[in-house]
Design a protein around this motif. Structure first.
Motif, PDB file in Angstrom:
ATOM      1  N   LYS A 216       0.828  -1.209   0.000  1.00 49.88           N
ATOM      2  CA  LYS A 216       0.000   0.000   0.000  1.00 49.88           C
ATOM      3  C   LYS A 216       0.867   1.266   0.000  1.00 49.88           C
ATOM      4  O   LYS A 216       0.667   2.179  -0.796  1.00 49.88           O
ATOM      5  N   ASN A 220       0.792   3.827  -3.426  1.00 51.98           N
ATOM      6  CA  ASN A 220       0.363   5.227  -3.404  1.00 51.98           C
ATOM      7  C   ASN A 220       1.538   6.167  -3.676  1.00 51.98           C
ATOM      8  O   ASN A 220       1.404   7.158  -4.387  1.00 51.98           O
ATOM      9  N   GLY A 267      -0.985  19.483  -9.052  1.00 51.04           N
ATOM     10  CA  GLY A 267      -0.442  18.585  -8.022  1.00 51.04           C
ATOM     11  C   GLY A 267      -1.521  17.751  -7.368  1.00 51.04           C
ATOM     12  O   GLY A 267      -2.704  18.050  -7.465  1.00 51.04           O
ATOM     13  N   ASP A 276       0.004   9.896   2.831  1.00 52.28           N
ATOM     14  CA  ASP A 276       0.727   8.627   2.688  1.00 52.28           C
ATOM     15  C   ASP A 276       2.184   8.839   2.283  1.00 52.28           C
ATOM     16  O   ASP A 276       3.078   8.141   2.755  1.00 52.28           O
ATOM     17  N   PHE A 331     -10.881  18.152  -4.265  1.00 52.08           N
ATOM     18  CA  PHE A 331      -9.503  17.798  -4.638  1.00 52.08           C
ATOM     19  C   PHE A 331      -9.430  17.082  -5.978  1.00 52.08           C
ATOM     20  O   PHE A 331      -8.378  16.997  -6.589  1.00 52.08           O
ATOM     21  N   LYS A 332     -10.572  16.592  -6.426  1.00 50.30           N
ATOM     22  CA  LYS A 332     -10.701  16.031  -7.779  1.00 50.30           C
ATOM     23  C   LYS A 332     -12.191  15.980  -8.091  1.00 50.30           C
ATOM     24  O   LYS A 332     -13.022  16.178  -7.191  1.00 50.30           O
ATOM     25  N   ARG A 421      -5.711  22.276 -14.882  1.00 48.39           N
ATOM     26  CA  ARG A 421      -5.829  20.828 -15.125  1.00 48.39           C
ATOM     27  C   ARG A 421      -5.696  20.475 -16.603  1.00 48.39           C
ATOM     28  O   ARG A 421      -6.001  19.334 -16.972  1.00 48.39           O
TER      29      ARG A 421
END
Ligand code: UGA
Length: 443
Positions: A216, A220, A267, A276, A331-332, A421
């Motif tokens: 994991k 990430n 970013g 993470d 964030f998205k 974007r």
């Protein structure tokens, strides 16, 4: 069919619970936020996630999914218990595992009073599974804690089954994963996983618990690395007059590289990658293997926020008292989650420079109100664009592509667009009279 418990009704926990219920298991989902549990009992979703509401409603109607604020109740009712609680970052960059510890203690204590049965089959058995993103060796701690506190009459195994769900497509990702990773210590636990994941078509990687935990971290961080890599390339593209979109396309056809996660922009953000990557850097540091590559990944990501502000300055000179409209705050796209959202950070940077901000997001405005002060939240994108000197597109919601930009051009005070974007069509916008700046493709 099995009795499954999921502790934590956040993005990971609630999706996991609802999806296992959909597969026919009886699932109990617990959370210590009593208000959230009350709302879930009334079938009100605590956050937006595509397809989740229908799944929860269907499962509750069939009595396959119930909610509780008592971990003890869950522990008594479930044979397989997934721990999917939050692991926020501490000031030192380490994940705070106190919730994981607390839940382990509560599960162990739920069996207080159980006597050791002479016939082993009668002993209650629990498979306790780490689902939250946790640092390697957390499994050891969960095991030690459980061993210490649970009565000897309880039989148990520990396992790690990290999740790879993406917000916005989490339900789809559950049923169609690229792979399932399972770290176990014995065949008994392995068999249970084989049974519950049987309907899912995907390769299963069985391994030891530590390797599962590390998969994991490594996955990430690698995805974050890809994003920072293409963002670093985008800076070079700008200097030499190349187009990062074409560079990414040309790279992506190489199956060894792959197309995914090569979208240059402002970013990465969200509740996972920033936390993470930081946690992996801290862990590597602590075990004496500094991971400088990831430190650079993080630095590039931080700097990328400033690119939009620099571009706005290049177009408007001073930002003080300039009106900037921000499209997108989550964030998205396809989520109302604003945790570590680059869009919010950039809006705050604009504010710091004295700009006046008007913004619009299809889903994240209520959440954003807590983090953005002195900003006008608008009912639609046109209202947000009215009177502005610059439009900054910061989250690539599909609906932004379908906007009437000729109308927006007329509404704006001056026709500047910074597309954080690379989502819009530069040529079409330039034809309409906009001055367009993307990321790494201003040619
Ligand atoms: C991420 C992983 O993709 C999941 O596999 C994982 O399970 C999850 O973290 C987790 O650990 O819980 P998520 O944070 O929902 O999922 O979102 P992603 O779709 O991965 O995007 C993360 C960020 O990277 C977003 O801010 C997105 O805009 C950005 N991104 C993504 C880019 O800037 N460029 C890209 O090419 C791709």
């Amino acid at each position: 069919m099995r009795r499954i418990g999921v502790v934590g009704a956040g993005h990971v926990g609630l999706v996991t619970a609802a999806c296992f219920a959909r597969l026919g298991h009886t699932v109990v989902c617990a959370d210590n936020d009593t208000d959230k549990i009350c709302r879930l009992k009334k079938l009100e979703m605590p956050f937006f996630e595509s397809g989740l509401e229908d799944l929860v409603k269907g499962a509750v109607r069939k009595s396959r999914l119930l909610f509780t604020s008592s971990v003890a109740e869950l522990a008594k009712k479930s044979e397989i218990i997934f721990i999917a609680v939050g692991t926020p970052t501490t000031l030192e960059g380490r994940p705070d595992l106190s919730f994981v510890e607390q839940v382990t203690i509560e599960i162990a204590k739920a069996f207080t009073g159980i006597k050791k049965e002479p016939v082993s089959e009668k002993r209650p058995y629990r498979l306790i599974v780490e689902k939250s993103t946790v640092p390697v060796l957390t499994g050891e701690w969960v095991k030690r804690t459980f061993e210490l506190l649970a009565p000897t009459g309880v039989d148990f195994d520990i396992a790690a089954n990290p999740e790879f769900l993406r917000e916005g497509s989490a339900v789809h990702d559950f049923f169609h994963p690229d792979r399932i990773v399972i770290g176990t210590e014995n065949v008994r636990a392995k068999k249970l996983f084989e049974e519950i994941y049987k309907p899912i078509q995907a390769p299963i990687v069985f391994c030891d618990i530590r390797s599962a935990e590390l998969i994991k971290h490594a996955s990430n961080s690698f995805l974050a690395l890809k994003i920072s890599y293409i963002n670093a390339i985008s800076r070079i593209c700008e200097k030499v007059g190349a187009d990062v979109e074409k560079v990414a396309e040309g790279m992506g056809y190489d199956t060894r590289i792959g197309k995914a996660f090569l979208r240059a922009g402002i970013g990465y953000g969200g509740s996972c990658f920033p936390k993470d990557v930081r946690a992996f850097i801290t862990l590597a540091q602590e075990i004496g293997v500094p991971f400088r590559l990831l430190e650079e990944v993080e630095a590039i990501n931080r700097e990328q926020r400033l690119v939009v502000v620099r571009k706005a300055r290049e177009l408007l000179w001073n930002l003080k008292d300039k009106k900037i409209c921000v499209f997108g705050l989550s964030f998205k796209p396809d989520t109302d989650d604003i945790r570590e959202s680059p869009a919010i950070e950039i809006a705050n940077l604009f504010l710091k420079e004295g700009a006046k901000i008007k913004c619009y997001d299809p889903k994240a405005m209520d959440a954003a109100k807590k983090l953005l002060t002195g900003v006008r939240f608008c009912r639609n994108p046109y209202e947000a664009a009215r009177g502005c000197h610059l439009l900054a597109l910061l989250t690539e919601w599909k609906e932004f592509k379908a906007l009437d930009f000729a109308r927006i051009r007329k509404l704006m005070q001056s026709p500047h667009i910074v597309d954080g974007r690379n989502f819009l069509d530069p040529e079409a916008l330039r034809k309409l009279g906009f001055v367009y700046r993307g990321i790494g493709r201003d040619i």
